[in-house]
Motif scaffolding. Structure first.
Motif, mmCIF file in Angstrom:
data_model
loop_
_atom_site.group_PDB
_atom_site.id
_atom_site.type_symbol
_atom_site.label_atom_id
_atom_site.label_comp_id
_atom_site.label_asym_id
_atom_site.label_seq_id
_atom_site.Cartn_x
_atom_site.Cartn_y
_atom_site.Cartn_z
ATOM 1 N N LEU A 30 3.919 44.205 -4.550
ATOM 2 C CA LEU A 30 3.533 42.801 -4.392
ATOM 3 C C LEU A 30 4.597 41.815 -4.856
ATOM 4 O O LEU A 30 4.444 40.612 -4.644
ATOM 5 N N GLY A 31 5.639 42.308 -5.501
ATOM 6 C CA GLY A 31 6.662 41.411 -6.025
ATOM 7 C C GLY A 31 6.434 41.087 -7.488
ATOM 8 O O GLY A 31 5.525 41.615 -8.142
ATOM 9 N N PRO A 32 7.250 40.210 -8.059
ATOM 10 C CA PRO A 32 7.218 39.962 -9.497
ATOM 11 C C PRO A 32 5.917 39.323 -9.972
ATOM 12 O O PRO A 32 5.203 38.675 -9.211
ATOM 13 N N ILE A 33 5.651 39.522 -11.263
ATOM 14 C CA ILE A 33 4.482 38.953 -11.931
ATOM 15 C C ILE A 33 4.919 37.665 -12.618
ATOM 16 O O ILE A 33 5.954 37.621 -13.291
ATOM 17 N N ALA A 34 4.127 36.602 -12.444
ATOM 18 C CA ALA A 34 4.504 35.284 -12.942
ATOM 19 C C ALA A 34 3.874 34.930 -14.282
ATOM 20 O O ALA A 34 4.422 34.121 -15.034
ATOM 21 N N ALA A 35 2.702 35.516 -14.603
ATOM 22 C CA ALA A 35 2.013 35.171 -15.853
ATOM 23 C C ALA A 35 1.036 36.271 -16.213
ATOM 24 O O ALA A 35 0.545 37.004 -15.341
ATOM 25 N N VAL A 36 0.739 36.391 -17.514
ATOM 26 C CA VAL A 36 -0.239 37.368 -17.991
ATOM 27 C C VAL A 36 -1.120 36.755 -19.066
ATOM 28 O O VAL A 36 -0.700 35.872 -19.824
ATOM 29 N N THR A 37 -2.343 37.251 -19.110
ATOM 30 C CA THR A 37 -3.261 37.012 -20.223
ATOM 31 C C THR A 37 -3.792 38.364 -20.645
ATOM 32 O O THR A 37 -4.136 39.190 -19.794
ATOM 33 N N ALA A 38 -3.854 38.637 -21.946
ATOM 34 C CA ALA A 38 -4.269 39.968 -22.388
ATOM 35 C C ALA A 38 -5.093 39.890 -23.661
ATOM 36 O O ALA A 38 -4.997 38.931 -24.441
ATOM 37 N N THR B 145 -3.172 39.740 -14.644
ATOM 38 C CA THR B 145 -1.854 39.359 -14.138
ATOM 39 C C THR B 145 -1.989 38.349 -13.010
ATOM 40 O O THR B 145 -2.928 38.394 -12.217
ATOM 41 N N SER B 146 -1.018 37.453 -12.945
ATOM 42 C CA SER B 146 -0.876 36.530 -11.821
ATOM 43 C C SER B 146 0.478 36.792 -11.181
ATOM 44 O O SER B 146 1.517 36.676 -11.850
ATOM 45 N N PHE B 147 0.478 37.161 -9.916
ATOM 46 C CA PHE B 147 1.711 37.474 -9.210
ATOM 47 C C PHE B 147 2.336 36.205 -8.622
ATOM 48 O O PHE B 147 1.625 35.260 -8.256
ATOM 49 N N ALA B 148 3.658 36.218 -8.521
ATOM 50 C CA ALA B 148 4.354 35.051 -7.977
ATOM 51 C C ALA B 148 3.933 34.760 -6.549
ATOM 52 O O ALA B 148 3.944 33.601 -6.111
ATOM 53 N N ALA B 149 3.520 35.800 -5.815
ATOM 54 C CA ALA B 149 3.099 35.617 -4.417
ATOM 55 C C ALA B 149 1.664 35.131 -4.286
ATOM 56 O O ALA B 149 1.197 34.882 -3.168
ATOM 57 N N GLY B 150 0.940 35.001 -5.412
ATOM 58 C CA GLY B 150 -0.390 34.420 -5.374
ATOM 59 C C GLY B 150 -1.539 35.358 -5.678
ATOM 60 O O GLY B 150 -2.662 34.901 -5.922
ATOM 61 N N GLN B 151 -1.300 36.674 -5.695
ATOM 62 C CA GLN B 151 -2.387 37.596 -6.002
ATOM 63 C C GLN B 151 -2.657 37.637 -7.516
ATOM 64 O O GLN B 151 -1.830 37.202 -8.319
ATOM 65 N N HIS B 152 -3.831 38.184 -7.852
ATOM 66 C CA HIS B 152 -4.194 38.390 -9.250
ATOM 67 C C HIS B 152 -4.599 39.844 -9.438
ATOM 68 O O HIS B 152 -4.983 40.527 -8.484
ATOM 69 N N LEU C 253 0.708 33.596 -20.985
ATOM 70 C CA LEU C 253 2.156 33.467 -21.079
ATOM 71 C C LEU C 253 2.799 33.595 -19.708
ATOM 72 O O LEU C 253 2.452 34.491 -18.933
ATOM 73 N N GLU C 254 3.736 32.699 -19.417
ATOM 74 C CA GLU C 254 4.524 32.806 -18.197
ATOM 75 C C GLU C 254 5.640 33.827 -18.396
ATOM 76 O O GLU C 254 6.163 33.988 -19.499
ATOM 77 N N ILE C 255 5.987 34.515 -17.308
ATOM 78 C CA ILE C 255 7.034 35.535 -17.348
ATOM 79 C C ILE C 255 8.339 34.904 -16.868
ATOM 80 O O ILE C 255 8.418 34.383 -15.759
ATOM 81 N N ASP C 256 9.352 34.961 -17.709
ATOM 82 C CA ASP C 256 10.638 34.329 -17.368
ATOM 83 C C ASP C 256 11.433 35.149 -16.362
ATOM 84 O O ASP C 256 12.143 34.590 -15.525
ATOM 85 N N SER C 257 11.351 36.466 -16.445
ATOM 86 C CA SER C 257 12.185 37.307 -15.600
ATOM 87 C C SER C 257 11.591 37.446 -14.204
ATOM 88 O O SER C 257 10.423 37.136 -13.962
#
Length: 375
Positions: free
Chosen positions: A191-199, A232-239, A352-356
């Motif tokens: 799905l491509g990179p992950i943009a943010a996480v909550t855990a 997880t929140s993916f940069a492409a819009g999926q969760h 938290l947003e993912i920088d990488s």
């Protein structure tokens, strides 16, 4: 390269067995040395698999016939050993996770880039027939546009079966960093990179007991959460929602479901190279208030089944062909960044947003055969 890539293995523990079994069977690589802090253990593994040279890690690093080091040490020294290999002019394949902190791992990637050598990072289950087949099916549209995902890994814990399990409950492990790389690497590759996480995480037992082997009955501390739930929140819009637990009475491994606009697909266990893949379409029009059974459509695995070591083989062939390899250090770093962010979110309660980020992960060429030489 016109000859097999020379491979040296550092770390002769449990995981080295499957690596050596596979690497010594591939015609495009040649295992020339095994090293360990316990040289006798390295010698025994080398003799078992027909490898000529054995000794300490330094013996592997100084061996001129070693082009690539396979780093199978404990997570706490992954960066240290990989950095030493790069300093010796070697390419590196490292077991997961690639490192334990962002700064040291970023520096490792920069060191490799400056030295003109490559880093690859486990897991290489991404190269197995199960994952490759599922990824092609998704790209071909069997479930339409992917919308959201669910994964689950839950077990009573490796202290029940591992003779020396303390490191699996120490910093750098736990279910998140030990098993998370399989799940998050697979999802990022799809799905491509992950943009943010909550855990959220928990540590219901501060001590665990070894249940098997010569140290059975000994206790050891639990240093990290033994159950973690991640959104997880993916940069492409999926969760996605993800459960990773060493505290579950219910043993359930390898749950990966991807739900799309036109169906749902179930993937094989991302810790395996083969397994069931199937998808289901939405139900049609209800008739007389009744619905029919949904039919699962099975997708056979396509490709040759091997096991750990495929990532090293892909690196060897990629180096020879001067093309990118698949399980890159950049992918390993992004997944590490996601998992460390999940740890930090669990501790702070914040999203938290993912920088990488990471470039799209390619598929293997169709017809990839580990046992057919490309040299």
């Amino acid at each position: 390269m016109s000859r097999p890539l020379g491979v040296g293995v550092i770390g002769a523990g449990v995981i080295s067995q499957t690596y050596l079994e596979n690497l010594t069977s591939f015609p495009d690589v040649n295992v020339v040395a095994v090293g360990d802090l316990l040289p006798d253990r390295a010698r025994a593994k080398a003799d078992e698999h027909g490898v000529t040279a054995a000794g300490t890690p330094d013996d592997v690093l100084s061996n001129p016939d070693v082009d690539l080091v396979v780093n199978l040490t404990i997570p706490q020294v992954h960066v240290e050993v990989s950095s030493a290999a790069i300093a010796a002019g070697k390419h590196v394949w490292t077991e997961k996770p690639i490192g334990l902190d962002r700064d040291a791992t970023r520096a490792l990637l920069a060191q490799a880039d400056a030295a003109g050598v490559r880093i690859g990072s486990a897991p290489d289950t991404l190269l197995g027939p199960a994952f490759q087949t599922a990824k092609r099916a998704i790209q071909n549209g069997v479930i339409g546009e992917p919308l959201f995902v669910q994964t689950s890994f839950q077990t009573q814990g490796p202290d029940l079966w591992h003779p020396d399990p303390a490191f699996l409950f120490a910093r750098g492990a736990g279910p998140l960093l030990d098993m998370g790389p399989y799940y998050f690497s697979a999802l990022v590759s799809l799905l491509g990179p992950i943009a943010a996480v909550t855990a959220r995480g928990s540590r219901p037992r501060l001590e665990r007991t070894i249940h098997t082997g010569p140290r059975a009955g000994e206790t050891f501390p639990v240093e990290v959460p033994s159950t973690v739930q991640v959104l997880t929140s993916f940069a492409a819009g999926q969760h996605g929602t993800h459960l990773l637990s060493f505290d579950s009475a219910l043993e359930r491994h390898g749950v990966v479901e991807i739900h799309g606009s036109e169906g749902t697909i179930v993937l094989a266990d991302p810790n395996r190279f083969e397994g069931r893949i199937a998808y289901v379409k939405p139900l049609g029009v209800f008739r007389d208030g009744m619905k029919t059974e949904q039919e699962w459509i099975e997708i056979p695995n396509e490709g040759v089944v091997v096991g750990r070591g495929l990532g090293v083989l892909d690196m060897a062939r990629s180096i020879a062909a001067d093309r990118p390899h698949i399980a890159t250090g950049e992918l390993g770093f992004h997944v590490l960044d996601v998992m460390l962010s999940a740890e930090e979110s669990s501790a702070t309660g914040r999203t938290l947003e993912i920088d990488s980020t990471v470039a799209p992960v390619p598929l293997l060429d169709e017809g990839f055969d580990p046992f057919a030489s490309t040299l």
